[in-house]
Motif scaffolding. Sequence first.
Motif, mmCIF file in Angstrom:
data_model
loop_
_atom_site.group_PDB
_atom_site.id
_atom_site.type_symbol
_atom_site.label_atom_id
_atom_site.label_comp_id
_atom_site.label_asym_id
_atom_site.label_seq_id
_atom_site.Cartn_x
_atom_site.Cartn_y
_atom_site.Cartn_z
ATOM 1 N N ARG A 1 0.823 -1.213 0.000
ATOM 2 C CA ARG A 1 0.000 0.000 0.000
ATOM 3 C C ARG A 1 0.857 1.262 0.000
ATOM 4 O O ARG A 1 0.487 2.275 -0.592
ATOM 5 C CB ARG A 1 -0.923 -0.001 1.227
ATOM 6 C CG ARG A 1 -1.966 -1.108 1.220
ATOM 7 C CD ARG A 1 -2.902 -0.995 0.031
ATOM 8 N NE ARG A 1 -3.963 -1.994 0.054
ATOM 9 C CZ ARG A 1 -4.918 -2.098 -0.875
ATOM 10 N NH1 ARG A 1 -4.902 -1.258 -1.906
ATOM 11 N NH2 ARG A 1 -5.827 -3.031 -0.792
ATOM 12 N N ALA B 1 -6.470 5.195 -2.157
ATOM 13 C CA ALA B 1 -5.167 4.653 -1.777
ATOM 14 C C ALA B 1 -4.790 5.064 -0.362
ATOM 15 O O ALA B 1 -4.185 4.275 0.380
ATOM 16 C CB ALA B 1 -4.103 5.124 -2.771
ATOM 17 N N ALA C 1 -6.766 2.923 2.104
ATOM 18 C CA ALA C 1 -6.212 1.563 2.153
ATOM 19 C C ALA C 1 -4.892 1.545 2.910
ATOM 20 O O ALA C 1 -4.618 0.605 3.671
ATOM 21 C CB ALA C 1 -6.027 1.030 0.732
ATOM 22 N N TRP C 2 -4.059 2.571 2.704
ATOM 23 C CA TRP C 2 -2.788 2.625 3.427
ATOM 24 C C TRP C 2 -3.019 2.757 4.922
ATOM 25 O O TRP C 2 -2.326 2.110 5.727
ATOM 26 C CB TRP C 2 -1.955 3.811 2.945
ATOM 27 C CG TRP C 2 -0.616 3.877 3.623
ATOM 28 C CD1 TRP C 2 0.541 3.288 3.228
ATOM 29 C CD2 TRP C 2 -0.317 4.550 4.864
ATOM 30 N NE1 TRP C 2 1.553 3.543 4.138
ATOM 31 C CE2 TRP C 2 1.056 4.318 5.148
ATOM 32 C CE3 TRP C 2 -1.066 5.321 5.749
ATOM 33 C CZ2 TRP C 2 1.676 4.841 6.280
ATOM 34 C CZ3 TRP C 2 -0.443 5.835 6.879
ATOM 35 C CH2 TRP C 2 0.913 5.593 7.133
#
Length: 689
Positions: A478, A517, A520-521
Motif C-alpha cells: 500500500r 489509496a 487503504a494505506w
Amino acid sequence: MPLAGLLPRIWTRLPVLCAISALFLLFATQLAGALLPNAPLLVASGAAGLALDTCLLYRRPALLSPLSGIRLDVTVRQLLRDMLIMVALLRIDGIDPEREMPPLLGALSAFYVLHFACQAVSLLVRRARTLPVVTRNIDVSALNPTAAPPRILARRAGHRLLAFSVPATAGLLVTVLTGHGRWGAAGLAASLTLIGMGVARLATWLLPEQRAASDARVMEWLDDWLAEYRPTVAMYFSGGASSAYQANMWLSTLAGLERPLIVLRERFMVQKIDATDVPVLCLPKVTTLFALENSTLKAMLHPANSGKTSQVLRIPAIKHAFINHGESDKLSSCNPYAKAYDEVWVAGPAARERYALADVGVEDKDVVEVGRPQLAAIRPYSGPPTGAYTTVLYAPTWEGWDGNPGNTSVVLAGEHIVGQLLDDPRVRVLYKPHPMTGSVDPRAGAADERVRALIHEANTRRSGPRPGPEAQAELLRRTKELDQLTSTVFRGAADELERMMLQGTPDGDREERLARATAAWERAYWASFPEWEHRIVTGPRPALYACFNVADLLISDVSSVVSDWLSSEKPYAVANTSGLSEEEFRAAFPTASAGTVLTPDAATVRYLLDAVRDPRQDRHAADRAKLKEHLLGPADPPSPERFAAAVRELCAKSDDRRARADARLSPAIPAPRRAGDGASVRRGTEPDL
C-alpha cells in the motif's frame, strides 16, 4: 559556560574537527615531503589527501563547509595539492627542470583553465534553464523543456574538479616516484581530455535546439495559458519548507472549486505541495506576479500570512480572503494583519467573537463563517472504547515565537502526561508532536526526545501477539501504491525545468484514486502493529485526522488541534502550563471549556481515563456538542457547501468591482483587455485603474 554544557557541543562538532585536522595534517606532511624532498612521504600524503577530500565531498560534504567559510574551498585545496607536487618535481633527482617541467606546468595550467571555463559554461546553462516561472500540472511543451545536463558538469564543480583531477594527480605522483615525466604527461593528458569533453558536452545545452524559451517568450506563454485556462480562484502561499502543511491541508477543498489555481512564491515550494491535480504556478518575482492582473482570476485565498503577501494584495482586480490554516484561542488566530484582506473566513461564531474582542481592525461585516471543510474525514464519536486498550493521542503544539511557556506542554508537562498514561496498563499512547517542535526553543526539542525515550522504554516492558509478516507485506504494498500517486521520482540530475517537463498535465482522476489509496494505506498501517504497542507518529503519514479516527481521547494544548478534534465530539483534555488558575485558563481559552484541564503534573489523568471508559462519568458530553457548533458552525448546510458559496460570493464582488472600474474609464481610453477576452495583453501597456 559550564563543562556540562560544553561537552555536548564539543561532541557534536568532533567529526568536523577530526576531518579538518586530518586534511591539514596531510597537507603539512605533503609539504614536508616536497621540501625534504622525500618521494614516498609526498606520494603517500598527496594520495591520501586527495582520497580523503573526495570521500568527504561525496559522502559528508557538511564536514567541509567550515573550510569554504575561510576561503579554503575544494578548488584551493586541490590547487595547493598540485602545487606541492610541482615543488617536489623541481627538487627531486631525475627530472630536468628546463626540459620536462614547462610542459607539465603548462598542461596543469590548461587543466585549471578548462575547469574554470566549465564553471562559466555551467553558469550560462543554469541561467538559461532557470525560467521566470515554475509550474506543475501544466503542459509546458511550448517552452522547449529538455532533460538536464549531468550534475557533475552543471552543478557540482567541486566533485567535477576532484574526479577529473585523479588521472593528473596520479600521473604526477608516479613521476615523483620514478623520475620519468611521461607518467605525469599521460595523467595530465587524460585529465585534459576529460575536462575538455565535459566542456564540449555541457556547451551543447546552449545550442538553439537545447535552449528553453527566453524570459519574454515564457511570459507570453503564461498570458496565453491563463487566457486558455481562465482560472477563477487561487490559493496563494509563501513560506518556509516546514510550513508547507499549511497549504496542503486545503488541497482537497481547493480541488472541488471551479478552475482553481495554486500560486506560490518560492521555487522549492513547488515540490513541497502534496499530490494534486490543481495547476501549480510559482511566480518568484513581483514583476512576474503581476501577470495575474490581466487574468480572469477573481478571488485569492490565503491560508497563511507572509512578508510577500503584501505584494499580491496590490492587484486590485482580485478579491482576497484569509482562510488561515487552523483556529485556536491563541493571539495568532486574530492577527492584525488580517485586516489587509477583503474578507476573513472563519469556521464559526467563536472566531467572529475572537476578532471582535481582539479589536485589531477587522470589521464584523468582513468576517464570513464557512466552517472547516477539511474535517469531513473525521469520524464522529461512537461510544466508549470497546477493546482491551484505550487509545490516547497526545498531540502537543510547538513553542511558538514569543517564548510563552503556555504555548506547548512538552517542556513542563510532556513527561508527566506521558508517564501517567504509560502507568495505565490498558492505555495505548499515540504521540504526535508538532513538526516544528524544538525549532525555536532547544528545551522543547530536548523534552520531545525524553518523551520519545519514555515511550520506547515502555514498549520494551510490553509483550503480546504481533501481526504476521503478511501485515507488513500489505503495508509495503500500500505504501508503494500511495507513493506512486503522491510523489514523482526524478533522476538525481533533474533540475527545475526537467521536473516541469515531467510534471505536465495530470490525468484528471488523481484525487479520487488518492483518496482510495490513502484509506487503504491507513487500514494497513494500523493493522501492521499490535494493539498494545505505543506509537510515535511523525512525518506526513499517518495524517493527524487519521490519528483522530483511531483515538478515544485527545490531550493537547491551546491550538487548532483541539478545535478540529471537537468535530468528533470525543472527550479531550487541554494542558495548562500558562501559570493561570483553571478558572482563569477556561475564561481565557474558550476551547478548553468542554474538556478537562490538566495541570503540569498531570495528576488527574487517571480520572480522565475513567470518564472516557464510562460515559456516566463524562461531565462534558453535552458541552462538547454546544462548543462544536460554536467553534465550527452549524452542521447544515455542510461546510464544503458554505465554503463554495463564499467563494462564489467573493468572485461576484470581484466582478462588481471590475464593472465599476470599467465604467469609470473614459470612453476615449480603451479598457485593458484581460486574458481570456481575446489576444493576450502585455504588462505595462494598460492604464492604471
